[in-house]
Design a protein around this motif. Sequence first.
Motif, PDB file in Angstrom:
ATOM      1  N   ASP A  12      16.126  73.571 -46.767  1.00  0.00           N
ATOM      2  CA  ASP A  12      15.959  73.192 -45.363  1.00  0.00           C
ATOM      3  C   ASP A  12      16.216  74.413 -44.489  1.00  0.00           C
ATOM      4  O   ASP A  12      17.361  74.814 -44.298  1.00  0.00           O
ATOM      5  N   PHE A  13      15.137  74.987 -43.998  1.00  0.00           N
ATOM      6  CA  PHE A  13      15.257  76.108 -43.075  1.00  0.00           C
ATOM      7  C   PHE A  13      14.791  75.728 -41.674  1.00  0.00           C
ATOM      8  O   PHE A  13      14.610  76.589 -40.815  1.00  0.00           O
ATOM      9  N   LYS A  77      19.154  81.573 -43.301  1.00  0.00           N
ATOM     10  CA  LYS A  77      20.136  80.514 -43.059  1.00  0.00           C
ATOM     11  C   LYS A  77      21.262  80.634 -44.070  1.00  0.00           C
ATOM     12  O   LYS A  77      21.068  81.150 -45.178  1.00  0.00           O
ATOM     13  N   GLN A  78      22.454  80.153 -43.704  1.00  0.00           N
ATOM     14  CA  GLN A  78      23.580  80.167 -44.627  1.00  0.00           C
ATOM     15  C   GLN A  78      23.272  79.272 -45.836  1.00  0.00           C
ATOM     16  O   GLN A  78      22.752  78.167 -45.695  1.00  0.00           O
ATOM     17  N   ALA A  79      23.606  79.780 -47.016  1.00  0.00           N
ATOM     18  CA  ALA A  79      23.231  79.109 -48.261  1.00  0.00           C
ATOM     19  C   ALA A  79      23.687  77.657 -48.323  1.00  0.00           C
ATOM     20  O   ALA A  79      22.940  76.779 -48.759  1.00  0.00           O
ATOM     21  N   ASP A 122      26.803  83.000 -46.870  1.00  0.00           N
ATOM     22  CA  ASP A 122      25.854  84.097 -47.069  1.00  0.00           C
ATOM     23  C   ASP A 122      24.469  83.679 -46.610  1.00  0.00           C
ATOM     24  O   ASP A 122      23.962  82.616 -47.011  1.00  0.00           O
ATOM     25  N   ARG A 123      23.832  84.526 -45.814  1.00  0.00           N
ATOM     26  CA  ARG A 123      22.471  84.234 -45.342  1.00  0.00           C
ATOM     27  C   ARG A 123      21.456  84.503 -46.448  1.00  0.00           C
ATOM     28  O   ARG A 123      21.511  85.513 -47.126  1.00  0.00           O
ATOM     29  N   ILE A 124      20.512  83.568 -46.607  1.00  0.00           N
ATOM     30  CA  ILE A 124      19.440  83.726 -47.570  1.00  0.00           C
ATOM     31  C   ILE A 124      18.104  83.441 -46.886  1.00  0.00           C
ATOM     32  O   ILE A 124      18.060  82.819 -45.827  1.00  0.00           O
ATOM     33  N   LEU A 125      17.034  83.913 -47.496  1.00  0.00           N
ATOM     34  CA  LEU A 125      15.686  83.579 -47.065  1.00  0.00           C
ATOM     35  C   LEU A 125      15.108  82.558 -48.039  1.00  0.00           C
ATOM     36  O   LEU A 125      15.566  82.446 -49.177  1.00  0.00           O
ATOM     37  N   PRO A 126      14.103  81.800 -47.624  1.00  0.00           N
ATOM     38  CA  PRO A 126      13.513  80.805 -48.530  1.00  0.00           C
ATOM     39  C   PRO A 126      13.021  81.454 -49.822  1.00  0.00           C
ATOM     40  O   PRO A 126      12.350  82.489 -49.785  1.00  0.00           O
TER      41      PRO A 126
END
Length: 255
Positions: A12-13, A77-79, A122-126
């Motif tokens: 969910d982003f 977004k944060q994991a 931790d921020r991640i990308l899709p």
Amino acid sequence: MLILLSPAKTLDFESPSKVKTSTNPEFIKDSVEIAGLMKQQTPASLRDLMGISESLAELNHARFQDWMAPHPKEGSKQAIFAFQGDVYQGLQAEKLTAKQLDVAQEQLRTLSGLYGILRPLDRILPYRLEMGTPLPNSHGKDLYAFWRDRVTDSVAKQMQVNGSRFLLNLASNEYFRCVDAKALPAPVVAPAFKELKNGKYKIISFFAKKARGTMAAWVIRNRVKTTTKLTQFAEDDYTYHPDLSTEKVPVFVRG
């Protein structure tokens, strides 16, 4: 204590995060190497490599083409809020208080095929990249070869920082294979969750995954530090079954 979870395929982003605070993944520079290998794949080769449908291959091809580091805030977004699979339905991160999120940041880790290991904020990308993917890389024939030493070292160090008496493994077998349990400073405890069906207790994947997330949230809320306290877990009608349990595999049943 330190808790390990698997990531989720469902993401969910779109929804806004509960908090603005974020951190950077520990191994983001190593993730760049893996993402670079994935960028070289065509949709057709991704389909074969990952065993996914044509539409998912197209989606993930586009995701890896757009992947960059450091991550921009827009689109990342944060994991703990990005993952939305069965485990995270049980975790219900949006219900954790600010103090509980602080505890989670110290005690909860998600294993990842792309990032190695992630803290909740931790921020991640899709992305989609399972740990079992046979992707040849600079360290060997698959992602286990790439991540095992890095992840094991990270887990061991954080267990020492936390003074962990044991590692609570709530990750799947596929993901926990990237951890060398023999190199950890304390034993691994891996609970099992079973349902009563036709007179026998059986593990049913969906319920077991959700229960792992539920236990992780319960441990965080209650600051659980011992295996004795862990056996008091009684969320969603589960109860500890001593006759089915061992020291390293406590069994919780319902039905």
